[in-house]
Design a protein around this motif. Structure first.
Motif, PDB file in Angstrom:
ATOM      1  N   CYS A 212       6.275  -1.943  -4.808  1.00  0.00           N
ATOM      2  CA  CYS A 212       7.375  -2.293  -5.724  1.00  0.00           C
ATOM      3  C   CYS A 212       7.690  -3.784  -5.631  1.00  0.00           C
ATOM      4  CB  CYS A 212       8.623  -1.477  -5.392  1.00  0.00           C
ATOM      5  SG  CYS A 212       8.506   0.271  -5.800  1.00  0.00           S
ATOM      6  N   GLY A 213       7.701  -4.303  -4.399  1.00  0.00           N
ATOM      7  CA  GLY A 213       7.999  -5.718  -4.206  1.00  0.00           C
ATOM      8  C   GLY A 213       6.953  -6.630  -4.810  1.00  0.00           C
ATOM      9  N   LEU A 214       5.701  -6.175  -4.851  1.00  0.00           N
ATOM     10  CA  LEU A 214       4.613  -6.985  -5.403  1.00  0.00           C
ATOM     11  C   LEU A 214       4.560  -6.943  -6.922  1.00  0.00           C
ATOM     12  CD1 LEU A 214       1.665  -6.104  -2.966  1.00  0.00           C
ATOM     13  CD2 LEU A 214       2.954  -8.241  -3.050  1.00  0.00           C
ATOM     14  N   ASP A 215       5.091  -5.882  -7.502  1.00  0.00           N
ATOM     15  CA  ASP A 215       4.968  -5.682  -8.953  1.00  0.00           C
ATOM     16  C   ASP A 215       6.113  -6.376  -9.687  1.00  0.00           C
ATOM     17  OD1 ASP A 215       3.906  -4.821 -11.319  1.00  0.00           O
ATOM     18  OD2 ASP A 215       4.690  -2.781 -11.166  1.00  0.00           O
ATOM     19  N   PRO A 227      -5.381  -8.989  13.780  1.00  0.00           N
ATOM     20  CA  PRO A 227      -6.799  -8.905  14.160  1.00  0.00           C
ATOM     21  C   PRO A 227      -7.629  -8.075  13.183  1.00  0.00           C
ATOM     22  CG  PRO A 227      -5.410  -8.625  16.082  1.00  0.00           C
ATOM     23  CD  PRO A 227      -4.493  -8.596  14.893  1.00  0.00           C
ATOM     24  N   ASN A 228      -7.002  -7.084  12.523  1.00  0.00           N
ATOM     25  CA  ASN A 228      -7.708  -6.232  11.565  1.00  0.00           C
ATOM     26  C   ASN A 228      -7.345  -6.595  10.130  1.00  0.00           C
ATOM     27  OD1 ASN A 228      -8.899  -4.627  13.656  1.00  0.00           O
ATOM     28  ND2 ASN A 228      -6.950  -3.565  13.897  1.00  0.00           N
ATOM     29  N   HIS A 229      -7.296  -7.895   9.840  1.00  0.00           N
ATOM     30  CA  HIS A 229      -6.852  -8.337   8.518  1.00  0.00           C
ATOM     31  C   HIS A 229      -7.724  -7.812   7.389  1.00  0.00           C
ATOM     32  CE1 HIS A 229     -10.026 -11.392   8.926  1.00  0.00           C
ATOM     33  NE2 HIS A 229      -9.489 -11.734  10.095  1.00  0.00           N
ATOM     34  N   ASN A 230      -9.020  -7.609   7.644  1.00  0.00           N
ATOM     35  CA  ASN A 230      -9.898  -7.111   6.581  1.00  0.00           C
ATOM     36  C   ASN A 230      -9.529  -5.695   6.151  1.00  0.00           C
ATOM     37  OD1 ASN A 230     -10.740  -6.235   9.128  1.00  0.00           O
ATOM     38  ND2 ASN A 230     -12.837  -5.868   8.436  1.00  0.00           N
ATOM     39  N   GLU A 231      -9.189  -4.862   7.115  1.00  0.00           N
ATOM     40  CA  GLU A 231      -8.802  -3.478   6.834  1.00  0.00           C
ATOM     41  C   GLU A 231      -7.462  -3.438   6.102  1.00  0.00           C
ATOM     42  OE1 GLU A 231      -7.551  -0.497  10.069  1.00  0.00           O
ATOM     43  OE2 GLU A 231      -9.703  -0.123   9.789  1.00  0.00           O
ATOM     44  N   ILE A 232      -6.528  -4.251   6.555  1.00  0.00           N
ATOM     45  CA  ILE A 232      -5.194  -4.279   5.955  1.00  0.00           C
ATOM     46  C   ILE A 232      -5.242  -4.861   4.552  1.00  0.00           C
ATOM     47  CG2 ILE A 232      -2.831  -5.163   6.224  1.00  0.00           C
ATOM     48  CD1 ILE A 232      -3.508  -5.210   9.319  1.00  0.00           C
ATOM     49  N   ALA A 233      -6.117  -5.833   4.333  1.00  0.00           N
ATOM     50  CA  ALA A 233      -6.260  -6.425   3.005  1.00  0.00           C
ATOM     51  C   ALA A 233      -6.696  -5.376   1.981  1.00  0.00           C
ATOM     52  CB  ALA A 233      -7.269  -7.571   3.046  1.00  0.00           C
ATOM     53  N   LEU A 238      -4.954  -2.103  -2.751  1.00  0.00           N
ATOM     54  CA  LEU A 238      -4.705  -0.806  -3.376  1.00  0.00           C
ATOM     55  C   LEU A 238      -3.298  -0.714  -3.974  1.00  0.00           C
ATOM     56  CD1 LEU A 238      -6.267   1.577  -0.692  1.00  0.00           C
ATOM     57  CD2 LEU A 238      -7.166   1.157  -2.994  1.00  0.00           C
ATOM     58  N   LEU A 239      -2.383  -1.541  -3.456  1.00  0.00           N
ATOM     59  CA  LEU A 239      -0.982  -1.483  -3.882  1.00  0.00           C
ATOM     60  C   LEU A 239      -0.674  -2.431  -5.036  1.00  0.00           C
ATOM     61  CD1 LEU A 239       0.759  -1.438  -0.370  1.00  0.00           C
ATOM     62  CD2 LEU A 239       0.014   0.496  -1.761  1.00  0.00           C
ATOM     63  N   ILE A 240      -1.598  -3.308  -5.361  1.00  0.00           N
ATOM     64  CA  ILE A 240      -1.347  -4.330  -6.379  1.00  0.00           C
ATOM     65  C   ILE A 240      -1.640  -3.777  -7.777  1.00  0.00           C
ATOM     66  CG2 ILE A 240      -2.052  -6.589  -7.261  1.00  0.00           C
ATOM     67  CD1 ILE A 240      -2.670  -7.390  -4.363  1.00  0.00           C
ATOM     68  N   ASN A 241      -0.669  -3.895  -8.653  1.00  0.00           N
ATOM     69  CA  ASN A 241      -0.851  -3.533 -10.057  1.00  0.00           C
ATOM     70  C   ASN A 241      -1.998  -4.386 -10.636  1.00  0.00           C
ATOM     71  OD1 ASN A 241      -0.652  -3.300 -12.862  1.00  0.00           O
ATOM     72  ND2 ASN A 241       1.573  -3.257 -12.866  1.00  0.00           N
ATOM     73  N   PRO A 242      -3.030  -3.767 -11.233  1.00  0.00           N
ATOM     74  CA  PRO A 242      -4.158  -4.541 -11.766  1.00  0.00           C
ATOM     75  C   PRO A 242      -3.750  -5.578 -12.811  1.00  0.00           C
ATOM     76  CG  PRO A 242      -4.716  -2.221 -11.653  1.00  0.00           C
ATOM     77  CD  PRO A 242      -3.250  -2.310 -11.346  1.00  0.00           C
TER      78      PRO A 242
END
Length: 271
Positions: A212-215, A227-233, A238-242
């Motif tokens: 919601c905050g990103l949209d 350390p796991n930035h690739n996984e979190i990215a 997935l959460l970003i409105n296209p």
């Protein structure tokens, strides 16, 4: 020109020894040494059992619901007590890389920012406030979206949601209001930093707050420090409105000079 506003969201990875107090609270119930992973499993299963027994309209269900709800409240009180003592004694401390990250990516970007945390303690906000007060007189008012040890009954455990059959309406209102304030605070932010936040697939409510905050109609970038930035990215994308073009980059907390780019080139499709 729109004023730049930042957002900082921290998780357990921002605090050294973060799980020690939680493990101490849980250890008396088990006859073998616990880890952070087993602690997560214990708490998630307890939440499941309280939910399950609350749905059984039988005498056995009512009895077991009472037993497990009492255990849940007992554990929340114990966790809160251990966390407060750990914070007061200095056992749990903010990681130095959080301060470095805040100075490099947040404070250089904007004078105004929202500080949101899933942690039950205050070491992160206290450390950043102390750093800022070296040059400015400020107070930080963090949004504890998973509750705080000052109010044990309101702390939010793994797999929990705001609406639970066992949660008091006042607690539901408090948590729900905090979640609403969090995503509204993220809406105008042009740079959002996630530090030590795994964005677990089991925490769908946290994912929805961030989604919601990103949209929102402003140019945004998300910086992940973990350390796991690739996984979190992957989870962030997935959460970003296209329909939104949002930059996503990642850094290891021990190497803030090396940028990893995870931005998805969108076609600006309307949803």
């Amino acid at each position: 020109m729109r004023e730049k506003i930042g957002g900082l969201i921290t998780g357990a990875g921002a605090v050294a020894n973060a799980w020690n107090p939680v493990i101490r609270a849980l250890q008396p119930y088990y006859d073998f040494p616990l880890t952070s992973d087993s602690g997560n499993s214990i708490l998630a299963r307890l939440i499941y059992l309280v939910r399950w027994y609350s749905s059984l309209k039988t005498e056995h269900g009512a009895t077991q619901y009472k037993i497990h709800l009492e255990l849940l409240n007992e554990i929340k009180i114990s966790i809160s007590r251990e966390l407060k003592e750990a914070q007061d004694s200095g056992e749990i401390t903010v990681r130095a890389s959080l301060i470095a990250c805040a100075k490099l990516f947040l404070l250089s970007h904007s004078k105004k920012f929202a500080y949101i945390t899933t942690n039950w303690d205050s070491v992160g906000s206290h450390a950043i406030e102390k750093e800022l007060n070296k040059t400015h007189h400020v107070n930080i008012y963090p949004l504890h979206i998973h509750g705080h040890f000052d109010a044990p009954s309101g702390i939010y455990l793994p797999t929990e949601m705001v609406k639970e059959p066992y949660r008091l309406s006042e607690e539901e209102m408090t948590l729900g209001s905090t979640h609403g304030m969090a995503w509204r605070a993220l809406e105008p932010a042009t740079r959002i930093i996630l530090f030590g936040l795994s964005l677990s697939p089991l925490d769908a409510e946290l994912q929805q707050i961030i989604a919601c905050g990103l949209d929102f109609d402003c140019k945004k970038e998300v910086i992940i420090v973990d350390p796991n930035h690739n996984e979190i990215a992957q989870r962030i994308n997935l959460l970003i409105n296209p329909a939104r073009n949002i930059s996503v980059t990642g850094y290891h907390p021990d190497d803030l000079a090396k940028k990893h780019t995870y931005t998805i080139k969108r076609q600006n499709k309307k949803t």
